[in-house]
Design a protein around this motif. Structure first.
Motif, mmCIF file in Angstrom:
data_model
loop_
_atom_site.group_PDB
_atom_site.id
_atom_site.type_symbol
_atom_site.label_atom_id
_atom_site.label_comp_id
_atom_site.label_asym_id
_atom_site.label_seq_id
_atom_site.Cartn_x
_atom_site.Cartn_y
_atom_site.Cartn_z
ATOM 1 N N LYS A 164 48.912 31.106 38.600
ATOM 2 C CA LYS A 164 48.212 30.193 39.520
ATOM 3 C C LYS A 164 47.210 29.312 38.760
ATOM 4 N N ASN A 165 46.886 29.722 37.531
ATOM 5 C CA ASN A 165 45.977 28.927 36.697
ATOM 6 C C ASN A 165 46.759 27.868 35.930
ATOM 7 N N PHE B 203 40.499 37.899 33.398
ATOM 8 C CA PHE B 203 41.309 38.871 34.138
ATOM 9 C C PHE B 203 40.438 40.059 34.507
ATOM 10 N N GLU C 206 39.894 41.801 41.211
ATOM 11 C CA GLU C 206 40.060 40.479 41.832
ATOM 12 C C GLU C 206 41.541 40.094 41.930
ATOM 13 N N VAL C 207 42.341 40.656 41.036
ATOM 14 C CA VAL C 207 43.753 40.282 40.952
ATOM 15 C C VAL C 207 44.573 40.943 42.062
ATOM 16 N N THR D 159 45.687 35.037 45.952
ATOM 17 C CA THR D 159 46.334 36.063 45.118
ATOM 18 C C THR D 159 47.813 36.202 45.471
ATOM 19 N N HIS E 297 48.484 35.963 39.148
ATOM 20 C CA HIS E 297 47.138 35.587 38.700
ATOM 21 C C HIS E 297 47.212 34.719 37.447
#
Length: 563
Positions: free
Chosen positions: A425-426, A434, A438-439, A446, A422
């Motif tokens: 990927k940004n 965070f 969702e992570v 993901t 997570h």
């Protein structure tokens, strides 16, 4: 050979009197729509040379080009569209990856030159918080990417292990601490003592002077102070290593601030020798106006040195020790000005190798929309986040695959991998939020989604009992597999981009797109259908597993074969 190179060569054979091979290749484009082929050549730039309309030029070219290596060549307006020979290209690509395995996309650009990477750098006697995650995982991934292109990375954990806070900690321990309590919970107890010192000092300001006196004893090498400092340091490192073990990250050096304490005088002497030190209101500075920067403050009025002096000593030590090709500092964006001053000061000293030092900045993490704070009561412990992520993975695995044999190990790999992925990927300069739910999800962009795709592909290979054979003629010509083949073909370019930009998100985004492309293929193709292309389809599945596993490796994640 890449598709663009094949097309450029075919065109160059016809236009070599007017354009170089490099010029032809620069003109080529990848069409947005697959109906317009795999590579397109626009003829606008040839209109002046040939004094003809672009449409006429491409028509003439189409007649002269050797089309034997292509499926077809089409003229569409001013464009010449090339459709590659799918069977030939897919055979070449699949065979190459089967032969090279995880080394596909390796380069020897770095000549095994050293690249020290300053990363992670927590403070002794304080917990590793979520705020340390980015430097740690970005630095680790950059090290793995640089290794893939031929450099020798050296991961340095530049610990915050010096300063007046250690005098305060020694004082607090002697007043209120016990050896047993520190051994039972080193970071928690040392932090409690440090906080207690500040609370008590508000009531009794004389404690501050006691703390300073204890630090002077440490600076003067007095045995009791040194022994306590070394103990606090070693106990803290044991706790840090538990978290680094969870993340699967190791370091080549733990030389922190204390290591450079006796190396700063040389820096000040060198600056004096070179007549670079100037006095300003009792402090000593280096004028950096030639670089449009504020002066670098080298010594305070009381003679104390500053961060920049220590960082100059560290830079000089690393150059002498490693003779680096590049030296990287994976440190937050807010330190950009400091690194500009650091490089400029070293350049003023005549050290041109300062140009090889690069600050690798990154944005902040927010948690549930709020900025992370290290103020009392607002520390978000990285260990807690990792444990929560593993628990979330355990729950989802128990639901999806309750009979999985090694589910605890897989839950560790998935939960911790989810946190790392997570982050990576940004784009590293972006600030991102965070939120655990969702992570750690098996759908969406993901880490668990990529890992699950890898496990699914491995399951297909096990079911078919497939083992690749580089001597076989694996070749595919269907539209669905072609999209993946082209994606695989571009893998080495992706690696070069990630290394050039020091940008792990390039690899993470590739992993997501490859997983998505494979899942689309899996949904639209009967991979195990018994026909003449079954083995070629399985070879494609195998190659996808090789690249997904390598992508995950370059990000610092594991690839579980079963999930």
């Amino acid at each position: 050979m890449k598709n663009k190179e094949v097309v450029a060569k075919a065109i160059f054979d016809v236009v070599k009197d007017d354009l170089t091979l490099e010029q032809v290749e620069q003109l080529l484009e990848y069409p947005k729509s697959e109906e317009h082929g795999d590579v397109a050549f626009p003829a606008f730039s040839l209109a002046k040379i040939y004094r003809k309309a672009p449409q006429q030029i491409v028509s003439d070219l189409a007649e002269k080009i050797d089309d034997s290596t292509f499926e077809k060549i089409e003229v569409v307006g001013p464009y010449l569209n090339f459709f590659m020979d799918k069977k030939k290209v897919s055979h070449d690509v699949l065979t190459t990856v089967i032969e090279q395995g995880a080394h596909y996309g390796d380069f020897d650009l770095g000549n095994n030159d050293n690249v020290p990477i300053d990363m992670s750098s927590p403070n002794i006697a304080k917990p590793i918080s979520m705020g340390h995650l980015r430097s740690t995982v970005i630095g680790n991934s950059i090290a793995l990417i640089l290794q893939k292109v031929g450099y020798h990375p050296i991961k340095i954990n530049h610990l915050g292990d010096w300063g007046t806070q250690f005098g305060k900690l020694i004082t607090a321990y002697k007043k209120w601490g016990t050896e047993e309590e520190v051994r039972n919970d080193p970071i928690g107890e040392l932090l409690r003592l440090y906080v207690k010192f500040h609370e008590e000092a508000e009531e009794d300001p004389s404690l501050e002077e006691e703390g300073r006196a204890a630090f002077r004893q440490l600076e003067n090498d007095e045995q009791e102070a040194v022994n306590l400092w070394q103990w606090f340091r070693s106990e803290s490192l044991k706790e840090f290593d538990k978290i680094y073990d969870m993340l699967g990250i190791t370091f080549d050096s733990y030389k922190g601030e204390a290591f450079y304490e006796d190396k700063m005088n040389e820096i000040v002497e060198l600056l004096e020798e070179k007549h670079l030190l100037k006095e300003d209101q009792g402090a000593e500075i280096v004028d950096l106006s030639a670089y449009d920067l504020n002066p670098a403050l080298i010594k305070k009025r009381d003679g104390g040195t500053l961060y920049i002096t220590r960082d100059m000593a560290a830079a000089l030590y690393r150059k002498r020790t490693y003779d680096f090709a590049k030296s990287l500092y994976v440190v937050g964006n807010e330190q950009s000005y400091h690194f500009k001053q650091l490089k400029a000061t070293l350049k003023e000293m005549g050290y041109d190798w300062a140009d090889d030092m690069h600050h690798i900045p990154f944005g902040l993490i927010t948690k549930d929309g709020k900025k992370l704070s290290t103020r009392k009561g607002q520390i978000v412990l990285l260990e807690d986040v990792l444990n929560d992520a593993v628990r979330s993975a355990q729950e989802q695995i128990a639901e999806k695959n309750p009979s999985l044999e090694n589910k605890e190990e897989v839950a560790d790999q998935v939960g911790i991998g989810a946190v790392i992925f997570h982050d990576l990927k940004n784009d590293r300069l972006n600030t991102f939020d965070f939120t655990l739910d969702e992570v750690v999800r098996f759908e969406g962009e993901t880490g668990p989604y990529v890992q699950y795709t890898y496990a699914r592909a491995m399951s297909i290979l096990r079911k078919a009992g497939f083992t690749p054979n580089k001597e076989k003629n694996y070749a595919l010509d269907d539209k669905q597999s072609w999209e993946i083949v082209k994606f695989i073909q571009g893998y080495p370019e992706m690696i070069l981009e990630a290394a050039d930009k020091y940008e792990p998100s390039v690899v993470a985004k590739h992993a997501i797109k490859l997983a998505q492309a494979f899942n689309k293929y899996y949904g639209n193709t009967r991979i195990l259908a018994e026909d003449e292309q079954q083995e070629a389809r399985l070879a494609l599945v195998y190659v996808v597993t090789v690249l997904l596993k390598e992508d995950l490796h370059l990000l610092g994640l594991q690839a579980p074969a079963r999930m």
